[in-house]
Scaffold this active site. Sequence first.
Site: not given
Ligand code: IMP
Ligand code: MG
Length: 178
Positions: A103, A106, A134, A156, A162
Amino acid sequence: MEIVQVLDKKFSLYISKEQIRERVKEVAAEIEKDLKDKNPLFLVILNGSFVFGADLLREMNFPCEITFIRMSSYEGTSTTGEVKQVIGLRESIEGRTVVVVEDIIDTGYTMKEMLRILNEKNPESIYVTSLFVKPENLKVDVKIDYRCFDIDNDFIVGYGLDYDHYGRNLPDIYKVVE
Ligand code: IMP
Ligand code: MG
């Protein structure tokens, strides 16, 4: 609905379901062009990607398989503390073309770890598609082959994403109002 309340926060409409639909179709067409002869196995990451996965996969007009996995964290005994695991993957991915459906990416840590674990299972190749990225928040180098939207660092919800388990049911994407 321009403004919605999810738990203690207000969110404003950011990307409409029509915009998402249009972009998902474009990305699906790219994937189809590249992978239609590869009998790919799509790995949809729960929970957040269930809506994106359902819409994306219905645009695939060629033989493919779909399964659902999740990353789980548990407290390990090692000094690093948190240990991640991929659960739900019963299919062998050895020699397969795999497409991970996420989805949002980040910091990139989750995807990096996911790819490390999947690569140990000797797939032929792994592709990544993410509904949102992002770019300014990326902390690690992670390959993202098919991305729908690059967004800024605002939080978001909606379309499967969520805020503290709520808001996944919203058909459009909303961003937090500061
Ligand atoms: P990362 O890339 O390891 O930092 O984490 C990604 C995860 O963080 C995603 O799978 C989401 O569960 C959560 N996440 C990051 N940004 C958002 C957002 O803006 N809305 C909802 N969940 C987010
Ligand atoms: Mg996720």
